[in-house]
Design a protein around this motif. Sequence first.
Motif, PDB file in Angstrom:
ATOM      1  N   TYR A 108      20.700 -46.600  56.446  1.00 57.52           N
ATOM      2  CA  TYR A 108      19.471 -47.379  56.531  1.00 57.52           C
ATOM      3  C   TYR A 108      18.308 -46.614  57.163  1.00 57.52           C
ATOM      4  O   TYR A 108      17.173 -47.104  57.167  1.00 57.52           O
ATOM      5  N   VAL A 109      18.581 -45.429  57.695  1.00 53.80           N
ATOM      6  CA  VAL A 109      17.498 -44.572  58.184  1.00 53.80           C
ATOM      7  C   VAL A 109      17.385 -43.323  57.309  1.00 53.80           C
ATOM      8  O   VAL A 109      16.856 -42.296  57.732  1.00 53.80           O
ATOM      9  N   PHE A 110      17.869 -43.440  56.079  1.00 54.40           N
ATOM     10  CA  PHE A 110      17.796 -42.340  55.113  1.00 54.40           C
ATOM     11  C   PHE A 110      16.888 -42.783  53.975  1.00 54.40           C
ATOM     12  O   PHE A 110      17.189 -43.744  53.267  1.00 54.40           O
ATOM     13  N   GLN A 111      15.767 -42.089  53.799  1.00 53.01           N
ATOM     14  CA  GLN A 111      14.742 -42.562  52.869  1.00 53.01           C
ATOM     15  C   GLN A 111      15.254 -42.699  51.443  1.00 53.01           C
ATOM     16  O   GLN A 111      14.864 -43.613  50.711  1.00 53.01           O
ATOM     17  N   SER A 112      16.139 -41.801  51.027  1.00 51.92           N
ATOM     18  CA  SER A 112      16.627 -41.865  49.645  1.00 51.92           C
ATOM     19  C   SER A 112      17.416 -43.141  49.372  1.00 51.92           C
ATOM     20  O   SER A 112      17.469 -43.612  48.226  1.00 51.92           O
ATOM     21  N   ALA A 148      17.144 -26.948  63.298  1.00 49.64           N
ATOM     22  CA  ALA A 148      17.542 -27.554  62.023  1.00 49.64           C
ATOM     23  C   ALA A 148      18.161 -28.932  62.242  1.00 49.64           C
ATOM     24  O   ALA A 148      17.923 -29.864  61.462  1.00 49.64           O
ATOM     25  N   VAL A 149      18.961 -29.070  63.295  1.00 49.01           N
ATOM     26  CA  VAL A 149      19.547 -30.378  63.610  1.00 49.01           C
ATOM     27  C   VAL A 149      18.444 -31.394  63.889  1.00 49.01           C
ATOM     28  O   VAL A 149      18.456 -32.517  63.375  1.00 49.01           O
ATOM     29  N   LEU A 150      17.468 -30.982  64.693  1.00 45.77           N
ATOM     30  CA  LEU A 150      16.362 -31.888  65.005  1.00 45.77           C
ATOM     31  C   LEU A 150      15.572 -32.248  63.755  1.00 45.77           C
ATOM     32  O   LEU A 150      15.094 -33.378  63.614  1.00 45.77           O
ATOM     33  N   GLY A 151      15.427 -31.284  62.842  1.00 47.41           N
ATOM     34  CA  GLY A 151      14.712 -31.564  61.604  1.00 47.41           C
ATOM     35  C   GLY A 151      15.364 -32.684  60.820  1.00 47.41           C
ATOM     36  O   GLY A 151      14.684 -33.595  60.324  1.00 47.41           O
ATOM     37  N   VAL A 152      16.696 -32.644  60.712  1.00 45.19           N
ATOM     38  CA  VAL A 152      17.428 -33.697  60.005  1.00 45.19           C
ATOM     39  C   VAL A 152      17.306 -35.023  60.753  1.00 45.19           C
ATOM     40  O   VAL A 152      17.041 -36.074  60.157  1.00 45.19           O
ATOM     41  N   LEU A 153      17.474 -34.980  62.063  1.00 40.49           N
ATOM     42  CA  LEU A 153      17.426 -36.206  62.859  1.00 40.49           C
ATOM     43  C   LEU A 153      16.063 -36.876  62.787  1.00 40.49           C
ATOM     44  O   LEU A 153      15.961 -38.101  62.638  1.00 40.49           O
ATOM     45  N   PHE A 154      15.013 -36.071  62.890  1.00 40.68           N
ATOM     46  CA  PHE A 154      13.684 -36.673  62.898  1.00 40.68           C
ATOM     47  C   PHE A 154      13.270 -37.180  61.526  1.00 40.68           C
ATOM     48  O   PHE A 154      12.420 -38.073  61.432  1.00 40.68           O
ATOM     49  N   THR A 159      11.944 -42.306  59.065  1.00 39.95           N
ATOM     50  CA  THR A 159      12.154 -43.407  58.124  1.00 39.95           C
ATOM     51  C   THR A 159      12.109 -44.747  58.847  1.00 39.95           C
ATOM     52  O   THR A 159      11.462 -45.703  58.386  1.00 39.95           O
ATOM     53  N   LEU A 160      12.772 -44.830  59.993  1.00 36.69           N
ATOM     54  CA  LEU A 160      12.731 -46.068  60.775  1.00 36.69           C
ATOM     55  C   LEU A 160      11.327 -46.332  61.290  1.00 36.69           C
ATOM     56  O   LEU A 160      10.856 -47.479  61.287  1.00 36.69           O
TER      57      LEU A 160
END
Length: 215
Positions: A108-112, A148-154, A159-160
Amino acid sequence: MDHQALKTRHRQEREGHHPNLTLRVHRALSWLNRAEQEDDLDGRFIFLWIAFNSAYATDIDEQFRLSEQSTFKAFLDKLCALDTANLIENLVWSEFSGSIRALLDNPYVFQSFWDNQNGKISEQQWTERFASGRRTAQQALANRNTAAVLGVLFNRIYTLRNQVMHGGATWNSSVNRDQLRDCANLLAKLVPVIILLMLDNPETLWGDACYPVVA
């Protein structure tokens, strides 16, 4: 490190800092302070996002303006490069089994996921992207690539943020409590570290703050 400790340090050092850094930190601290006083989860998340936004937003010419996600990713990359004490990396590792893993596993926090719900992409496309994003984060963790981890998390947090800020969610809704809690908990720990790193690196070019104070 909480608002009060950071505020005390800021007051002691701000005379020697560039006005743009002083303004950024002052604004970010004001919203962090408000977030720390907030019991309402929706409000706490909003205040923490504004604190983060206050730290990274830059006033640049329209023709060179990046997307907001690109802007805060570049900001996070810069912070990780400056983080010689590995404060962010240690936070990522300590939080991985909690809020970080939960966010990576939450569709639910994944735009796709929402793009599929709105008929923009197929179910196969969003599930493949979701799995790819989780693999990217896992690989980045294995390689200790904190940026890179932060990039995925943010991307997840953003999205939220869009759901809440653009009226795509109901206040105090039971359907988004988990992701709001996880995002707010992560931001509550990360925002003070971000402000601390900015104070530790006053000579770094942070850029012009948006909407300068006009007397």
